[in-house]
Design an enzyme around this catalytic site. Structure first.
Site, PDB file in Angstrom:
ATOM      1  N   HIS A 196      81.960  -5.413  44.048  1.00  0.00           N
ATOM      2  CA  HIS A 196      81.004  -4.665  43.241  1.00  0.00           C
ATOM      3  C   HIS A 196      81.722  -3.754  42.239  1.00  0.00           C
ATOM      4  CE1 HIS A 196      77.958  -1.256  42.891  1.00  0.00           C
ATOM      5  NE2 HIS A 196      77.325  -2.284  42.403  1.00  0.00           N
ATOM      6  N   SER A 256      72.632  -6.252  43.385  1.00  0.00           N
ATOM      7  CA  SER A 256      74.074  -6.463  43.185  1.00  0.00           C
ATOM      8  C   SER A 256      74.705  -7.055  44.437  1.00  0.00           C
ATOM      9  CB  SER A 256      74.767  -5.148  42.854  1.00  0.00           C
ATOM     10  OG  SER A 256      74.304  -4.614  41.633  1.00  0.00           O
ATOM     11  N   ARG A 313      81.755  -4.360  48.627  1.00  0.00           N
ATOM     12  CA  ARG A 313      81.822  -3.161  47.774  1.00  0.00           C
ATOM     13  C   ARG A 313      82.999  -3.212  46.810  1.00  0.00           C
ATOM     14  NH1 ARG A 313      79.091   1.942  47.905  1.00  0.00           N
ATOM     15  NH2 ARG A 313      77.284   1.638  49.198  1.00  0.00           N
TER      16      ARG A 313
END
Lengths: 208, 208
Positions: free
Chosen positions: A43, A17, A40
């Site tokens: 994500h 990812s 993040r």
């Protein structure tokens, strides 16, 4: 029954990812510490163009991390934000505080003529000094924080101001970015608890 | 101190938000009950183009609501999803279940060779029949659910399958949409706990 072929190794899913995000997102122009946080946050929302709406003060990640390393609490506007923060990533078993459901909050909201989410911040006063603030839901909470600080309330170390929505969200984040607080925001309507949690979790630990 | 002019009435913020969404989002083509859910999901992410990625089975909202009205539990893959569901909107004080942090989950994950989030679903088996499933985080959980049902596990009344991310998310939602379960999905990478919570909260009550 194995009907589908898909990656089942959690660590490998994270690795792939983050590699996809770093390949697709334009992180040039972001300081390395902000880029780590941005990865993040991307994500958490599935959108690499989030980076275009990010704004920050240069010291925000460093100051927030230093505060956490010193044991500062994380003050959250919504229970979902508090719920999502990964406790084992916090360096000092830091308190994660949400006062929205405190029994005093409804009366404060009525007294102050504002939302419960904004009024709940009044209960942060004795913990605000040097804290990490994570606002992932309500524009009124972010506006109220700025008003409290302007009126002399203790100053947090850093404000992650990422409320979402159509009424006041963009304006509240612009106001934070124009303040003299250390801040991280997502300009515009996007935001929310998942992105905000991702920012806290990224800042709290170097573990990817 | 009143530094900023902003709406402080929570009910009015909701009203204006939903009016903005209905003015900007193209909800033609959505059945009325799905449109109501879509409005709340858009509210949770700040993006009116979310509607382009929505897919659903015709009966999903009606079946999910009927299940809740009959007291069915809401089974959630992530603690943030469980945390965000507004308990007072649930018609029968329905149980909201998340087994991710159950002490049995890590061993199950090791045994099954999958993620903890997927393995946690094994602990849903005795509550799955007629339940409302809300998956807002992990593609592996959604794949695992489809494998369990294909292998003969009890069938949920409806599956809100809205995991987010870059590895497996789009594929897991396509797989759900191709199954014979009643479903609501957001195609592609977008999704997450906030949108999933919004869908549950919209279905649970007619109150705007």
């Amino acid at each position: 029954m194995e009907l589908y072929e898909y990656e089942k190794d959690g660590a490998e899913i994270y690795r792939q990812s983050f590699a996809t995000i770093r390949a697709e997102a334009d992180l040039t122009g972001l300081p390395a510490d902000v880029a780590r946080v941005a990865v993040r946050m991307i994500h958490a929302c599935g959108q690499v163009d989030l980076v275009e709406d990010l704004a920050w003060s240069p010291a925000v990640v460093q100051r927030a991390r230093k505060a956490l390393d010193a044991g500062a609490p994380v003050l959250c506007d919504a229970q979902m934000v508090a719920s999502g923060i990964t406790r084992r990533r916090l360096p000092k078993d830091n308190d994660v505080v949400c006062t929205l459901n405190d029994p005093r909050t409804p009366a404060l909201a009525a007294d102050l003529g504002t939302t419960r989410t904004a009024a709940a911040l009044e209960l942060w006063r004795d913990r605000l000094d040097g804290a990490v603030v994570a606002i992932g839901n309500a524009p009124t909470a972010l506006f109220h924080l700025l008003e409290m600080v302007a009126a002399g309330a203790p100053r947090p170390a850093a404000v992650l101001g990422i409320p979402v929505g159509f009424i006041g969200a963009a304006e509240s984040k612009d106001a934070l970015a124009a303040s003299d607080l250390d801040f991280l925001v997502v300009r515009g309507r996007r935001g929310g608890s998942a992105m905000t949690v991702a920012a806290v979790n990224a800042i709290a630990s170097d573990v990817e």
